[in-house]
Design an enzyme around this catalytic site. Structure first.
Site, PDB file in Angstrom:
ATOM      1  N   ALA A   1       0.853  -1.018  -0.233  1.00  0.00           N
ATOM      2  CA  ALA A   1       0.250   0.064   0.417  1.00  0.00           C
ATOM      3  C   ALA A   1       0.694   1.180  -0.361  1.00  0.00           C
ATOM      4  O   ALA A   1       0.153   2.561  -0.128  1.00  0.00           O
ATOM      5  CB  ALA A   1      -0.641   0.107   1.293  1.00  0.00           C
ATOM      6  N   ASN A   2       2.474   1.364   0.078  1.00  0.00           N
ATOM      7  CA  ASN A   2       3.062   2.348   0.479  1.00  0.00           C
ATOM      8  C   ASN A   2       3.300   2.754  -1.409  1.00  0.00           C
ATOM      9  O   ASN A   2       4.077   4.119  -1.156  1.00  0.00           O
ATOM     10  CB  ASN A   2       4.541   2.065   1.158  1.00  0.00           C
ATOM     11  CG  ASN A   2       4.852   0.822   0.101  1.00  0.00           C
ATOM     12  OD1 ASN A   2       4.741   0.414  -0.594  1.00  0.00           O
ATOM     13  ND2 ASN A   2       5.827   1.221   0.894  1.00  0.00           N
TER      14      ASN A   2
ATOM     15  N   TYR B   1       5.633 -14.358 -14.445  1.00  0.00           N
ATOM     16  CA  TYR B   1       4.632 -13.309 -14.121  1.00  0.00           C
ATOM     17  C   TYR B   1       3.101 -13.965 -14.681  1.00  0.00           C
ATOM     18  O   TYR B   1       2.260 -13.685 -13.870  1.00  0.00           O
ATOM     19  CB  TYR B   1       4.959 -12.094 -14.908  1.00  0.00           C
ATOM     20  CG  TYR B   1       3.712 -11.061 -14.651  1.00  0.00           C
ATOM     21  CD1 TYR B   1       3.833 -10.255 -12.964  1.00  0.00           C
ATOM     22  CD2 TYR B   1       3.123 -10.441 -14.877  1.00  0.00           C
ATOM     23  CE1 TYR B   1       2.805  -9.425 -12.507  1.00  0.00           C
ATOM     24  CE2 TYR B   1       2.190  -9.652 -14.995  1.00  0.00           C
ATOM     25  CZ  TYR B   1       1.977  -8.856 -13.371  1.00  0.00           C
ATOM     26  OH  TYR B   1       1.226  -8.451 -13.317  1.00  0.00           O
TER      27      TYR B   1
END
Length: 413
Positions: free
Chosen positions: A128-129, A286
């Protein structure tokens, strides 16, 4: 099967002489001033509507000295006699998956939350940063939600929280360290969260890595696979005691899952997490991790449906300008070239916020969204046999690290 819905909101317009009102408990009714009659169904659509029992964020219900009810919008310093909840009325659903598309790829996360009051709600957002995770947490916090930032870098996270508090001083943001490259860190995070909070309304599995060269985590697993899938799966299972009826798990996947090369005949631990760089391709790693996200999300939705926990999966956007491309100069260049043609971070966060908060998704679980619109994931992603194989492999890989002697309790507690 979803009910057929009108293509636009034009049918929602009231005929002349009609007025829309709402009861205290949130039921909408209609007043015909010509006949002085009232009814519960919309005079044109014939459908019933409901509104949230709570006023929109920043509004207050007041009563004047002569007994008249009015509403104060403290943010914009204005008053009105019209119930502001009516602006966000939604049709009652006969089935959980009856909902119309309200937003699209150009919608901002804050637009999805317009008028919503999330006070009293608790959300965890991984990663979340920065990037999409930050905009997701930022949007939720500005609307009163208590947001727990689940991040590895505490100093960067605190700086991100400080930016939010500059906008809204009373925003409630918490930070607990989480390193998704270490399963024991995941377990420690879950234990800390359980000590601080008794419930969890939203769990947004957002963090991810992209384009990493071959590397192994301290747990001995390929990094992209562990960070993007395995640790998030473990985190979700550990937090199950905090999740209850109406809680939402939001799994951030990608359209890249359509280009994975996993199948029931090829899925194995070596395919998920190779131990050497031989035949390793970061892009395929990925893609496969994103397929794992969808398979996990759909299987979890099936398992938890009876408990009323909502689990949905989403694609945030193509090549969004964020820190995701930082691991190789070619990806940084490519993302920079396409930046004018892709979503902003606020737009990319809109589908995460939509899945976490939209009232119309109440009871709608096991769905895949792109641009705030339901769509079908790949056929492989919907294969229940493949999902079961992945689940069993993932559980055994988690167990092998946490404590082989503890049995399944090491995974589930």
């Amino acid at each position: 099967m979803a009910a057929v819905m009108p293509d636009s909101d034009s049918e929602d317009e009231l005929p002349p002489g009609w007025e829309e009102r709402a009861t205290v408990d949130g039921s909408v009714y209609y007043v015909n001033h010509a006949t002085k009659g009232t009814q519960w169904t919309h005079p044109r659509t014939g459908k019933k509507k409901v509104v949230s029992g709570d006023l929109p964020f920043g509004w207050e219900k007041c009563v004047s000295e002569d007994g008249k009810v009015f509403y104060v919008d403290h943010a914009n310093r204005r008053t009105t006699y019209s119930d502001p909840r009516l602006a966000f009325a939604t049709e009652e659903k006969e089935h959980a998956q009856d909902f119309r598309q309200r937003f699209d790829g150009s919608t901002m996360a804050l637009q999805v939350l317009h008028g919503r009051d999330l006070s009293g709600k608790v959300a965890v957002v991984t990663g979340a940063n920065a990037g999409i995770g930050y905009e997701t947490a930022h949007s939720l916090a500005l609307h009163g939600c208590t947001v727990v930032f689940a991040c590895r870098d505490i100093s960067r996270t605190q700086a991100a929280i400080d930016r939010i508090k500059e906008e809204r001083a009373h925003a409630v943001c918490d930070v607990i360290e989480l390193d998704l490259a270490r399963l024991h860190s995941v377990r420690k995070f879950a234990a800390s969260l359980k000590l601080r909070y008794k419930k969890l309304d939203m769990l947004v599995l957002n963090a991810g890595v992209f384009g990493l060269p071959f590397s192994l985590t301290p747990d001995g697993y390929e990094t992209t696979f562990q960070v993007n899938h395995l640790s998030h799966m473990y985190l979700t299972l550990l937090l199950e005691p905090l999740l209850g009826q109406g809680s939402r798990v939001v799994v951030v996947s990608s359209e890249s899952h359509r280009f994975a090369n996993l199948s029931t005949t090829t899925l194995s631990q070596s395919a998920l997490s190779p131990t050497s760089a031989t035949h390793f391709w970061s892009m395929m790693a990925y893609n496969n991790s994103k397929l794992c996200n969808v398979l996990f999300g759909l299987e979890l939705a099936r398992m938890w449906e009876e408990r009323g926990i909502i689990v949905n999966i989403l694609h945030p956007g193509n090549m969004v300008s964020s820190n995701l491309s930082q691991n190789w100069w070619f990806y940084r260049l490519l993302f920079a070239i396409v930046r004018p043609f892709t979503k902003s971070l606020q737009q990319a966060a809109s589908t995460s916020v939509y899945c976490a908060t939209a009232p119309e998704l109440e009871g709608a679980t096991g769905l895949y969204f792109n641009n705030c619109c339901r769509c079908e994931p790949s056929k492989v992603a919907q294969d229940p046999e493949l999902a079961q194989i992945l689940w069993e492999l993932s559980m055994s890989m988690i167990q092998a690290v946490i404590d082989p002697g503890e049995g399944t309790a090491a995974v589930d507690n």
